[in-house]
Design a protein around this motif. Sequence first.
Motif, PDB file in Angstrom:
ATOM      1  N   ALA A  91       0.850  -1.204   0.000  1.00 20.09           N
ATOM      2  CA  ALA A  91       0.000   0.000   0.000  1.00 20.09           C
ATOM      3  C   ALA A  91       0.882   1.249   0.000  1.00 20.09           C
ATOM      4  N   GLU A  92       1.931   1.212   0.815  1.00 15.63           N
ATOM      5  CA  GLU A  92       2.869   2.347   0.880  1.00 15.63           C
ATOM      6  C   GLU A  92       3.506   2.580  -0.501  1.00 15.63           C
ATOM      7  N   GLY A  93       3.869   1.481  -1.167  1.00 11.66           N
ATOM      8  CA  GLY A  93       4.451   1.594  -2.516  1.00 11.66           C
ATOM      9  C   GLY A  93       3.448   2.189  -3.487  1.00 11.66           C
ATOM     10  N   ALA A  94       2.192   1.745  -3.386  1.00  5.99           N
ATOM     11  CA  ALA A  94       1.144   2.269  -4.275  1.00  5.99           C
ATOM     12  C   ALA A  94       0.940   3.764  -4.021  1.00  5.99           C
ATOM     13  N   ARG A  95       0.983   4.145  -2.740  1.00  5.31           N
ATOM     14  CA  ARG A  95       0.837   5.565  -2.382  1.00  5.31           C
ATOM     15  C   ARG A  95       1.995   6.372  -2.969  1.00  5.31           C
ATOM     16  N   ILE A  96       3.226   5.843  -2.804  1.00  6.76           N
ATOM     17  CA  ILE A  96       4.411   6.538  -3.327  1.00  6.76           C
ATOM     18  C   ILE A  96       4.289   6.687  -4.857  1.00  6.76           C
ATOM     19  N   PRO A 130      18.999  -8.355  -4.256  1.00  9.19           N
ATOM     20  CA  PRO A 130      19.411  -7.966  -2.903  1.00  9.19           C
ATOM     21  C   PRO A 130      20.686  -7.140  -2.839  1.00  9.19           C
ATOM     22  N   LYS A 131      21.759  -7.622  -3.429  1.00 10.72           N
ATOM     23  CA  LYS A 131      23.038  -6.903  -3.264  1.00 10.72           C
ATOM     24  C   LYS A 131      23.030  -5.567  -4.020  1.00 10.72           C
ATOM     25  N   THR A 132      22.377  -5.551  -5.168  1.00 10.63           N
ATOM     26  CA  THR A 132      22.372  -4.337  -5.987  1.00 10.63           C
ATOM     27  C   THR A 132      21.434  -3.270  -5.400  1.00 10.63           C
ATOM     28  N   ASP A 133      20.244  -3.707  -4.962  1.00 10.44           N
ATOM     29  CA  ASP A 133      19.191  -2.725  -4.660  1.00 10.44           C
ATOM     30  C   ASP A 133      18.979  -2.415  -3.178  1.00 10.44           C
ATOM     31  N   LEU A 134      19.290  -3.370  -2.305  1.00 13.50           N
ATOM     32  CA  LEU A 134      18.921  -3.169  -0.897  1.00 13.50           C
ATOM     33  C   LEU A 134      19.684  -2.015  -0.225  1.00 13.50           C
ATOM     34  N   PRO A 135      20.975  -1.837  -0.508  1.00 14.57           N
ATOM     35  CA  PRO A 135      21.667  -0.718   0.157  1.00 14.57           C
ATOM     36  C   PRO A 135      20.991   0.630  -0.110  1.00 14.57           C
ATOM     37  N   SER A 136      20.410   0.797  -1.298  1.00 15.58           N
ATOM     38  CA  SER A 136      19.789   2.103  -1.547  1.00 15.58           C
ATOM     39  C   SER A 136      18.455   2.236  -0.810  1.00 15.58           C
ATOM     40  N   LEU A 137      17.766   1.118  -0.538  1.00 17.61           N
ATOM     41  CA  LEU A 137      16.551   1.231   0.285  1.00 17.61           C
ATOM     42  C   LEU A 137      16.934   1.631   1.718  1.00 17.61           C
ATOM     43  N   VAL A 138      18.048   1.070   2.202  1.00 25.49           N
ATOM     44  CA  VAL A 138      18.535   1.454   3.539  1.00 25.49           C
ATOM     45  C   VAL A 138      18.868   2.956   3.532  1.00 25.49           C
ATOM     46  N   ASP A 139      19.523   3.411   2.471  1.00 25.67           N
ATOM     47  CA  ASP A 139      19.872   4.835   2.389  1.00 25.67           C
ATOM     48  C   ASP A 139      18.618   5.708   2.299  1.00 25.67           C
ATOM     49  N   MET A 140      17.580   5.191   1.624  1.00 29.03           N
ATOM     50  CA  MET A 140      16.312   5.953   1.570  1.00 29.03           C
ATOM     51  C   MET A 140      15.746   6.125   2.974  1.00 29.03           C
ATOM     52  N   TYR A 141      15.873   5.062   3.777  1.00 32.98           N
ATOM     53  CA  TYR A 141      15.412   5.173   5.168  1.00 32.98           C
ATOM     54  C   TYR A 141      16.252   6.211   5.914  1.00 32.98           C
ATOM     55  N   LYS A 201      15.299   9.677   5.256  1.00 33.67           N
ATOM     56  CA  LYS A 201      13.886   9.911   5.585  1.00 33.67           C
ATOM     57  C   LYS A 201      12.958   9.895   4.367  1.00 33.67           C
ATOM     58  N   LYS A 202      13.395   9.229   3.307  1.00 35.11           N
ATOM     59  CA  LYS A 202      12.504   9.109   2.143  1.00 35.11           C
ATOM     60  C   LYS A 202      11.650   7.850   2.248  1.00 35.11           C
ATOM     61  N   LEU A 203      11.992   6.990   3.192  1.00 34.10           N
ATOM     62  CA  LEU A 203      11.241   5.754   3.397  1.00 34.10           C
ATOM     63  C   LEU A 203      11.025   5.601   4.895  1.00 34.10           C
ATOM     64  N   GLU A 204       9.754   5.397   5.278  1.00 34.00           N
ATOM     65  CA  GLU A 204       9.446   5.231   6.706  1.00 34.00           C
ATOM     66  C   GLU A 204       9.452   3.744   7.059  1.00 34.00           C
TER      67      GLU A 204
END
Length: 415
Positions: free
Chosen positions: A247-252, A363-374, A377-380
């Motif tokens: 749902a959060e992804g759909a909202r984004i 995982p190795k390519t994409d996950l570090p940037s999700l952590v950085d988004m957190y 404060k771009k990802l709650e």
Amino acid sequence: MYQLIQRLRSCVLSGPFSHSKTYRNIRFIQSGVEATTSSTAGRVIPCKAAVAWKAGKPLKIETVEVAPPQVNEVRIKVKYTSVCHTDLYFWNGKGQPAFPRILGHEGAGIVESVGEGVSDLKVGDHVLPVFTGECGECPHCKSEESNMCDLLKVNPGMTVMLNDGKSRFSINSIPINHFMNTSTFTEYTVVHSGCVVKINPQAPLDKVCILSCGITTGLGAALNVAKPKKCSSVAVFGLGAVGLAAAEGARIAGASRIIGVDMNAKKYEGAKKFGVTEFVNPKEHDKPVQQVIAEITNGGVDRSIECTGDVNAMVSAFECVREGWGVAVLCGVPSTGTFFQTSPFNMINERTLKGTAFGNYKPKTDLPSLVDMYMSKKLELDKFISHRVPFSDINKAFDYMVKGDGIRCIISMED
Ligand code: NAD
Ligand code: ZN
Ligand code: ZN
């Protein structure tokens, strides 16, 4: 070399949630790589682990011996872990049973030692172990369209390490099975380095641990697979962590109407924080929920994302999308041996059915940037965390999920 690995693997694997045997992995070996530097490196570590001995019975905290990592493996000191519904499926025997087993696949920790051939990770790195890996060399890892790594894709039937077909866990010389490439319900675990993601060391491990499965899966199901357009409508089936992340992804993505579908009425109030705009409880209707959704949307939703594991909900999620352009994405892990049926006319009438593991993220390519988004404060993430318990109370975390109470429960290994 690739062909050799491919031949070995093709003998035993058929799909992302398939059974398999094991085979030797020789691909990751490189010479001249520094081995390990921690004081425990190369030694067996006795530590506490929560062992599932029998389907549906409480996990038992035991002293388990954890062998050192071998070629292309990493031993991780787990700091935090959490329970995902997939743990529950395998714990209660709905998935392929393989007891005794150390479950757990959402976690975060610090590298204690690395085996020969590991060049991209070192002692002290902050890491997320992930149930589906990335070898970096196979056609899937090289394709931007897939995260189904030929070597390391998720395989819950696998109970041993790829390298030698043996477990690194034992109690009085009895081997204890691994789970989903990770086994995080233990103070120390051994994981193939292709399933270990190095992250920003500033990131709080007690928060980002939930990125190693559920949240990333739901977010990716929306952003990478369903890809709703701005102002579109999306139905999300199941408002647990995966569904709320969807749902959060759909909202984004800009969806304006997000219909949450859940059998548990308690889920609606909290779901509003994740962008859910309205709620449908299938139990409150005497017609199929796909019909209810078709009526309230005048023909069906643009996208739907199923996050329950219930095959009936999967059919509803598919049949509730609009003819012509509707896309349904399945995330839920069904009980072993279940099937569903739907009329082929649903496809001829231009509805599309898809599915995803780990939200199609590599995982190795994409996950570090999700952590950085957190971190930026771009990802709650905090709003997904409803409970915290010490490791000794891990069974409480299972109780919360069985009762549908809360979203994610963080288990601290230190308390
Ligand atoms: P959860 O238990 O926290 O949430 C599931 C929700 O679905 C609950 O709120 C429950 O009330 C609801 N539900 C169950 N049956 C339903 C039905 N028939 N109709 C409507 N709602 C229903 O679980 P979770 O951790 O969010 O995981 C959700 C699913 O996703 C599980 O099947 C899990 O195994 C799967 N999963 C898949 C992946 C993947 O990579 N594909 C990753 C993580 C989890
Ligand atoms: Zn999971
Ligand atoms: Zn690969």
